[in-house]
Design an enzyme around this catalytic site. Structure first.
Site, PDB file in Angstrom:
ATOM      1  CE1 TYR A  48     -48.605   5.784 161.965  1.00 30.33           C
ATOM      2  CE2 TYR A  48     -50.714   4.715 162.308  1.00 30.33           C
ATOM      3  CZ  TYR A  48     -49.323   4.778 162.378  1.00 30.33           C
ATOM      4  OH  TYR A  48     -48.985   3.507 162.444  1.00 30.33           O
ATOM      5  CG  ASP A  62     -52.347  -4.732 160.535  1.00 33.88           C
ATOM      6  OD1 ASP A  62     -51.308  -4.712 159.858  1.00 33.88           O
ATOM      7  OD2 ASP A  62     -52.080  -4.249 161.811  1.00 33.88           O
ATOM      8  CG  ASP A  89     -47.842   0.461 160.089  1.00 37.98           C
ATOM      9  OD1 ASP A  89     -46.748  -0.083 160.054  1.00 37.98           O
ATOM     10  OD2 ASP A  89     -48.829  -0.171 160.598  1.00 37.98           O
ATOM     11  CG  ASP A  91     -47.016  -3.934 158.252  1.00 39.92           C
ATOM     12  OD1 ASP A  91     -47.545  -2.974 158.954  1.00 39.92           O
ATOM     13  OD2 ASP A  91     -47.559  -4.097 157.139  1.00 39.92           O
ATOM     14  CG  HIS A 116     -43.896   3.060 162.319  1.00 38.17           C
ATOM     15  ND1 HIS A 116     -44.633   1.955 162.436  1.00 38.17           N
ATOM     16  CD2 HIS A 116     -45.026   3.902 162.292  1.00 38.17           C
ATOM     17  CE1 HIS A 116     -45.814   1.838 162.403  1.00 38.17           C
ATOM     18  NE2 HIS A 116     -46.305   2.994 162.374  1.00 38.17           N
ATOM     19  CD  GLU A 118     -44.788  -3.976 162.609  1.00 36.61           C
ATOM     20  OE1 GLU A 118     -45.252  -5.120 162.914  1.00 36.61           O
ATOM     21  OE2 GLU A 118     -45.234  -3.102 162.719  1.00 36.61           O
ATOM     22  CB  CYS A 126     -53.188  -6.293 165.140  1.00 35.17           C
ATOM     23  SG  CYS A 126     -53.489  -4.683 166.387  1.00 35.17           S
ATOM     24  NE  ARG A 161     -45.733  -1.918 166.030  1.00 36.60           N
ATOM     25  CZ  ARG A 161     -46.852  -1.982 165.482  1.00 36.60           C
ATOM     26  NH1 ARG A 161     -47.488  -1.241 164.688  1.00 36.60           N
ATOM     27  NH2 ARG A 161     -47.292  -3.139 166.015  1.00 36.60           N
ATOM     28  CD  GLU A 191     -48.499  -1.182 169.301  1.00 38.56           C
ATOM     29  OE1 GLU A 191     -49.002   0.108 170.107  1.00 38.56           O
ATOM     30  OE2 GLU A 191     -49.020  -1.026 167.894  1.00 38.56           O
ATOM     31  CG  ASN A 213     -51.249   2.968 168.582  1.00 33.28           C
ATOM     32  OD1 ASN A 213     -52.145   3.659 168.262  1.00 33.28           O
ATOM     33  ND2 ASN A 213     -50.945   1.602 168.246  1.00 33.28           N
TER      34      ASN A 213
END
Length: 300
Positions: A48, A62, A89, A91, A116, A118, A126, A161, A191, A213
């Site tokens: 990952y 982040d 990731d 975002d 992914h 989101e 985060c 996500r 998440e 996660n």
């Protein structure tokens, strides 16, 4: 030697085949290419690549400051160093739906097995911090549709996500997950689930793989892999764990250097030179080099 021998397309195909079995696949987070090779060597099923880790690697928080170019570049460096599939990731997709489409194709070209997207408002936060905001259903769905429509390799995993659990509650998370699956998402990343029962509810709500996660110091309890498997979770990630371990060790080493002026007492905590050379296949490079440059210099 050099990079993985398995092609990106083959990694994706094999990953999708294994994901379809329903077993739990373990994806520790790599913080650099060498750690990805170590994950491979230790027998895990995938790698990952965390947006939080990529940001931290640059000394940034982040909060959506990294660019597609930075993420794709680092993703390629990591993915090509291992025979394992790598999920990254992405975002919020780095912009509007057209930007999401470009993101998918760029990450395909970088050799990733999946990504992914989101449903947070950009700039994101985060996933385990307070103060997040999520987009409406229509915007979230458009992001996923754009990603699915843009991919060229059908085996490239488009995971959705959703961060809505922390904002609007579990019922909203289940509804959002269903809408994202209807939009074409291959898998769901819910998440900040708080209990094992919430993971079980998500498993019952959708008929695609789901991801857990297990990040430290967050909203979710750190459930063992077997417990997650027992409720039907298909992928588990530990996104920042190796970076946290490495940085913790680095901090302690610097404290020792400052206090004692040497690290003699910590040698047993270090990766030995021999182990590093084995991991990077130093002997393979040496053999290749000597087979190419096998000339001798003679005197006239």
């Amino acid at each position: 030697m050099l990079y993985a021998t398995t092609s990106a397309s083959e990694k994706r195909r094999l990953f999708r085949e294994r994901l379809a079995t329903g077993e739990l696949l373990r994806f520790p987070g790599a913080f650099n290419p060498l750690s990805a090779r170590l994950i491979d060597r230790k027998g895990f099923e995938g790698v990952y690549i965390s947006g939080a880790v990529l940001s931290a690697d640059l000394g940034l928080p982040d909060i959506g400051l990294t660019t597609l170019t930075e993420v794709a570049g680092r993703g390629q460096q990591i993915a090509r160093m291992t025979e394992l599939p790598a999920i990254i990731d992405a975002d919020t997709g780095f912009g509007e739906p057209m930007n999401v489409a470009r993101t998918v194709q760029t990450l395909e070209d970088a050799g990733l097995a999946g990504m992914h997207i989101e449903d947070q408002v950009n700039p994101k936060r985060c996933g385990h911090l307070d103060g997040k905001a999520v987009v409406d259903d229509d915007t979230a769905v458009k992001r996923i549709r754009a990603a699915v429509d843009a991919r060229r390799d059908a085996s490239f995993l488009v995971m959705a996500r959703t961060d809505i659990r922390a904002v609007e509650g579990m019922d909203a998370a289940l509804d959002r997950a269903r809408a994202l699956v209807d939009a074409g998402a291959d898998a769901i990343f819910p998440e900040a689930m708080r209990t094992i029962e919430e993971f079980a509810a998500m498993r019952a709500a959708v008929d695609v793989p789901i991801l857990a996660n297990m990040t430290e110091f967050g909203k979710s309890e750190l459930f063992p892999a077997q417990q997650l498997a027992d409720v039907g979770v298909n992928i588990v990630i530990w996104p920042v764990s190796l970076l946290r371990m490495a940085m913790g060790a680095a901090g302690r080493a610097l404290d020792t250097l400052d206090a004692e002026g040497h690290l003699t007492g910590r040698l047993d905590e270090m990766q030995h030179r021999a182990d590093l050379y084995d991991l990077i296949d130093y002997e393979g490079y040496n053999h290749f080099d000597t087979s190419v440059f096998n000339f001798t210099i003679t005197k006239d």
